[in-house]
Scaffold this active site. Structure first.
Site, PDB file in Angstrom:
ATOM      1  N   ASP A   1       0.812  -1.212   0.000  1.00  0.00           N
ATOM      2  CA  ASP A   1       0.000   0.000   0.000  1.00  0.00           C
ATOM      3  C   ASP A   1       0.851   1.270   0.000  1.00  0.00           C
ATOM      4  O   ASP A   1       0.445   2.288  -0.561  1.00  0.00           O
ATOM      5  CB  ASP A   1      -0.939  -0.007   1.210  1.00  0.00           C
ATOM      6  CG  ASP A   1      -2.115  -0.967   1.015  1.00  0.00           C
ATOM      7  OD1 ASP A   1      -2.497  -1.195  -0.145  1.00  0.00           O
ATOM      8  OD2 ASP A   1      -2.638  -1.472   2.016  1.00  0.00           O
ATOM      9  N   GLY A   2       2.032   1.206   0.615  1.00  0.00           N
ATOM     10  CA  GLY A   2       2.911   2.378   0.589  1.00  0.00           C
ATOM     11  C   GLY A   2       3.370   2.714  -0.817  1.00  0.00           C
ATOM     12  O   GLY A   2       3.419   3.885  -1.209  1.00  0.00           O
TER      13      GLY A   2
ATOM     14  N   ARG B   1       2.476   6.042  -3.154  1.00  0.00           N
ATOM     15  CA  ARG B   1       3.475   6.827  -3.885  1.00  0.00           C
ATOM     16  C   ARG B   1       3.098   6.957  -5.356  1.00  0.00           C
ATOM     17  O   ARG B   1       3.214   8.036  -5.960  1.00  0.00           O
ATOM     18  CB  ARG B   1       4.850   6.174  -3.725  1.00  0.00           C
ATOM     19  CG  ARG B   1       5.934   6.757  -4.624  1.00  0.00           C
ATOM     20  CD  ARG B   1       7.327   6.388  -4.137  1.00  0.00           C
ATOM     21  NE  ARG B   1       7.528   4.971  -4.037  1.00  0.00           N
ATOM     22  CZ  ARG B   1       7.959   4.187  -5.018  1.00  0.00           C
ATOM     23  NH1 ARG B   1       8.190   4.711  -6.214  1.00  0.00           N
ATOM     24  NH2 ARG B   1       8.171   2.902  -4.828  1.00  0.00           N
TER      25      ARG B   1
ATOM     26  N   ASP C   1      -3.600  13.233  21.267  1.00  0.00           N
ATOM     27  CA  ASP C   1      -2.285  13.123  20.633  1.00  0.00           C
ATOM     28  C   ASP C   1      -2.303  13.667  19.213  1.00  0.00           C
ATOM     29  O   ASP C   1      -1.278  14.138  18.717  1.00  0.00           O
ATOM     30  CB  ASP C   1      -1.830  11.662  20.596  1.00  0.00           C
ATOM     31  CG  ASP C   1      -1.417  11.130  21.962  1.00  0.00           C
ATOM     32  OD1 ASP C   1      -1.319  11.933  22.912  1.00  0.00           O
ATOM     33  OD2 ASP C   1      -1.187   9.913  22.079  1.00  0.00           O
TER      34      ASP C   1
END
Length: 289
Positions: free
Chosen positions: A80-81, A85, A179
């Protein structure tokens, strides 16, 4: 090849064969093994030209060939990365992106690595549909950015909570000690957003999901925001800055009183898929027990 926001079987008359395909692969060549050679063989058998950029050529010991911007289709070998891209790389070019999963989850990929030959051959013959997915536009300190997956406004100091004031469409929603806050597209809703209990947005929705990370509140709940409504996030922490992350990359900071706006953008990513690799089938395979 058809284009839609849903999942429609293309007719035989509507199929358009691919003449040039751009290779995009995982940053580590060993991750895809013989995948590149297999892809090249399928393309050769189909009479399709493979476009190889300088980066891909250096990674796999190939000769640089052609301009990726002239391709009819981009084929991604990775997870998936790598898909993310590629979707960013071809944003605005009109070139759809098809994924062959050489990663772990591979939610954005239409083909598994074991089925590379059959799946890519079908795609090269035009047996694909193209799903248009929305992006996000974020502005921080006057600088605009486009996100394919998500925008995260998070504490700049690990372990330090921040207080974020937020509003939607100009209407105040109060302050939340937390956070971070995540704003995600439908394609990004199954990533960091999902792991923090946020809502999954099916492809075809024009919407943005907002989810807080570790909120110190019983009233901070995920919210789905429609087009035309911007999310405003203001850092109300006096001694801790927030960082702005776009698709996982740091693009800026905001100190006390700093303002970040996020809304649905006009640009669309083009995700190529095989007819049976629908959102629901991927969701079932990736996330069902």
């Amino acid at each position: 090849m058809t284009s839609s926001a849903g999942s429609t079987q293309p007719s035989a008359e509507g199929r358009r064969p691919v003449r040039r395909v751009a290779l995009i692969s995982h940053g580590r060549a060993e991750q895809v093994g013989s995948g590149v050679e297999r892809l090249v063989a399928v393309a050769r058998n189909a009479g399709v030209e493979v476009v190889v950029s300088a980066d891909e050529a250096a990674r796999h010991g190939l000769a640089e060939h052609g301009d990726p911007a002239t391709a009819d289709l981009a084929v991604v070998l990775g997870g998936d990365g790598t898909m993310l891209r590629a979707l960013r790389t071809f944003l605005g070019t009109g070139i759809p992106v098809l994924g062959v999963n050489f990663g772990r989850v591979g939610f954005l990929s239409a083909v598994q690595k074991e089925g590379l030959e059959a799946g890519v051959a079908r795609a090269l013959a035009g047996e694909i549909e193209v799903v248009e997915l929305p992006t996000l536009e974020v502005v921080n300190g006057g600088m605009p950015h486009v996100a394919v997956n998500d925008v995260v406004v998070a504490s700049a100091e690990l372990g330090r909570m921040v207080e974020l004031e937020w509003a939607v469409g100009g209407e105040d929603l109060g302050r939340v000690p937390c956070d971070a806050i995540i704003c995600s597209t439908p394609s990004g809703s199954t990533a960091y957003n999902l792991s923090n209990g946020g809502p999954v947005l099916m492809w075809g929705l024009e919407a943005m999901a907002t989810t807080f990370v570790a909120p110190h509140s019983l009233h901070a709940r995920p919210l789905v925001v429609p087009p035309g409504k911007e999310v405003l996030v203001v850092n109300r922490t006096s001694d801790v800055a927030v960082v702005v992350l776009v698709d996982g990359h740091r693009v800026g900071e905001a100190g006390a009183g700093g303002r970040v706006t996020v809304g649905l953008g006009e640009a669309r990513t083009l995700l190529a898929t095989l007819p049976e690799a629908t959102f629901v089938s991927r969701y079932r395979k990736s996330f069902s027990a």
